[in-house]
Write a protein that holds these residues in place. Structure first.
Motif, PDB file in Angstrom:
ATOM      1  N   UNK A 134      22.156   4.574  30.285  1.00  0.00           N
ATOM      2  CA  UNK A 134      22.547   5.970  30.489  1.00  0.00           C
ATOM      3  C   UNK A 134      22.940   6.219  31.948  1.00  0.00           C
ATOM      4  N   UNK A 135      22.211   5.602  32.886  1.00  0.00           N
ATOM      5  CA  UNK A 135      22.472   5.804  34.316  1.00  0.00           C
ATOM      6  C   UNK A 135      23.670   4.995  34.811  1.00  0.00           C
ATOM      7  N   UNK A 136      23.920   3.851  34.193  1.00  0.00           N
ATOM      8  CA  UNK A 136      24.929   2.920  34.695  1.00  0.00           C
ATOM      9  C   UNK A 136      26.342   3.508  34.652  1.00  0.00           C
ATOM     10  N   UNK A 189      21.496  10.508  37.532  1.00  0.00           N
ATOM     11  CA  UNK A 189      20.075  10.845  37.430  1.00  0.00           C
ATOM     12  C   UNK A 189      19.875  11.979  36.425  1.00  0.00           C
ATOM     13  N   UNK A 190      20.866  12.885  36.330  1.00  0.00           N
ATOM     14  CA  UNK A 190      20.790  13.957  35.350  1.00  0.00           C
ATOM     15  C   UNK A 190      20.886  13.428  33.924  1.00  0.00           C
ATOM     16  N   UNK A 191      21.841  12.515  33.697  1.00  0.00           N
ATOM     17  CA  UNK A 191      22.000  11.915  32.376  1.00  0.00           C
ATOM     18  C   UNK A 191      20.764  11.093  32.014  1.00  0.00           C
ATOM     19  N   UNK A 192      20.234  10.352  33.009  1.00  0.00           N
ATOM     20  CA  UNK A 192      19.038   9.553  32.761  1.00  0.00           C
ATOM     21  C   UNK A 192      17.845  10.407  32.388  1.00  0.00           C
ATOM     22  N   UNK A 193      17.689  11.522  33.093  1.00  0.00           N
ATOM     23  CA  UNK A 193      16.556  12.416  32.817  1.00  0.00           C
ATOM     24  C   UNK A 193      16.681  13.034  31.424  1.00  0.00           C
ATOM     25  N   UNK A 194      17.903  13.409  31.036  1.00  0.00           N
ATOM     26  CA  UNK A 194      18.101  13.995  29.711  1.00  0.00           C
ATOM     27  C   UNK A 194      17.881  12.962  28.604  1.00  0.00           C
TER      28      UNK A 194
END
Length: 256
Positions: A134-136, A189-194
């Motif tokens: 997701x973060x990549x 970081x937003x996508x990773x957190x979601x």
């Protein structure tokens, strides 16, 4: 004394209005407090969760989630940045990587999480792998875009002045890419957190995402609100830290 920005005042007023509306609507029974708990109920649930929720304190749940998130984010940074920059320079490398990344990037995390669980097991490895993927993509895409958008006149001017390829990269190209790279980091970081909630759906017994999911199953909407508010505040703080880091390292961002 530093003058407070007008935009900051507006943001604070909006947040206050939301909390006032929340308090008034629950106090006057405009909404069912079983569905939307009152601020008092959420505060009590927060204090209880700080002590214990299913064997772990709220701080421990946050620690587990942050360990998963930042492990994945760190791995994404150290791999996506060089690969993104290299893809920006080389059409061959871009042709190899882009089909893979553009294929999985729009997929919902749950669509391929089962495959990760089958390949890596139900422990932390599959969860970190999901967050890593997701973060990549956002970091990689922002780095490729940044290299492609570098002003060619600046590069040619550096070569004209006698700079070699290494000097051109570190003195012209890399600094020019940093603003877009930080945009990619914030998005990442937003996508990773979601994606964290999805990562903690399978075989987890701790984590802020797991806590929200477990509370939902037991109709503990007060705990659900606690988790959502904590994740929102934490996300804002992470974004603020990245913003401050960007101002420190990239003072020319947004300037001609």
């Amino acid at each position: 004394m530093k003058k407070i920005k007008r935009e900051t005042v507006i943001s604070v007023v909006v947040v206050i209005c939301i909390f006032v509306l929340w308090f008034v609507s629950t106090a006057n029974a405009w909404v069912d407090t079983k569905l939307i708990p009152s601020p008092k109920q959420v505060w009590k649930a927060f204090l209880d969760a700080c002590k214990d929720y299913k064997g772990h304190s709220l701080l421990q749940h946050m620690g587990v989630s942050m360990q998963r998130l930042f492990s994945a984010f760190g791995l994404a940074v150290i791999t996506a940045v060089p690969l993104g920059l290299l893809s920006g320079f080389s059409k061959t490398v871009r042709a190899i990587l882009e089909p893979i990344i553009e294929f999985y990037r729009p997929l919902p995390p749950l669509a391929y999480y089962t495959l990760l669980v089958l390949a890596l097991g139900i422990d932390n490895a599959s969860k970190i792998a999901l967050l890593y993927l997701a973060c990549f993509a956002p970091i990689y895409v922002s780095c490729v875009s940044a290299v492609v958008r570098v002003n060619k006149d600046h590069i040619n001017s550096a070569y004209t002045l006698g700079a070699n390829k290494g000097q051109v990269f570190f003195s012209v190209i890399f600094p020019s890419c940093l603003p877009d790279m930080f945009t990619g980091l914030k998005t990442s970081i937003g996508v990773g957190y979601s994606t964290l909630v999805a990562a903690e759906m399978v075989a987890a017994n701790a984590g802020i995402g797991w806590m929200v999911l477990d509370a939902k199953n037991w109709l503990r909407n007060d705990i659900v609100f606690v988790g959502i508010i904590i994740m929102g505040i934490t996300g804002i703080l992470i974004n603020v830290v990245l913003g401050l880091l960007e101002k420190k390292l990239v003072p020319w961002s947004g300037k001609a």
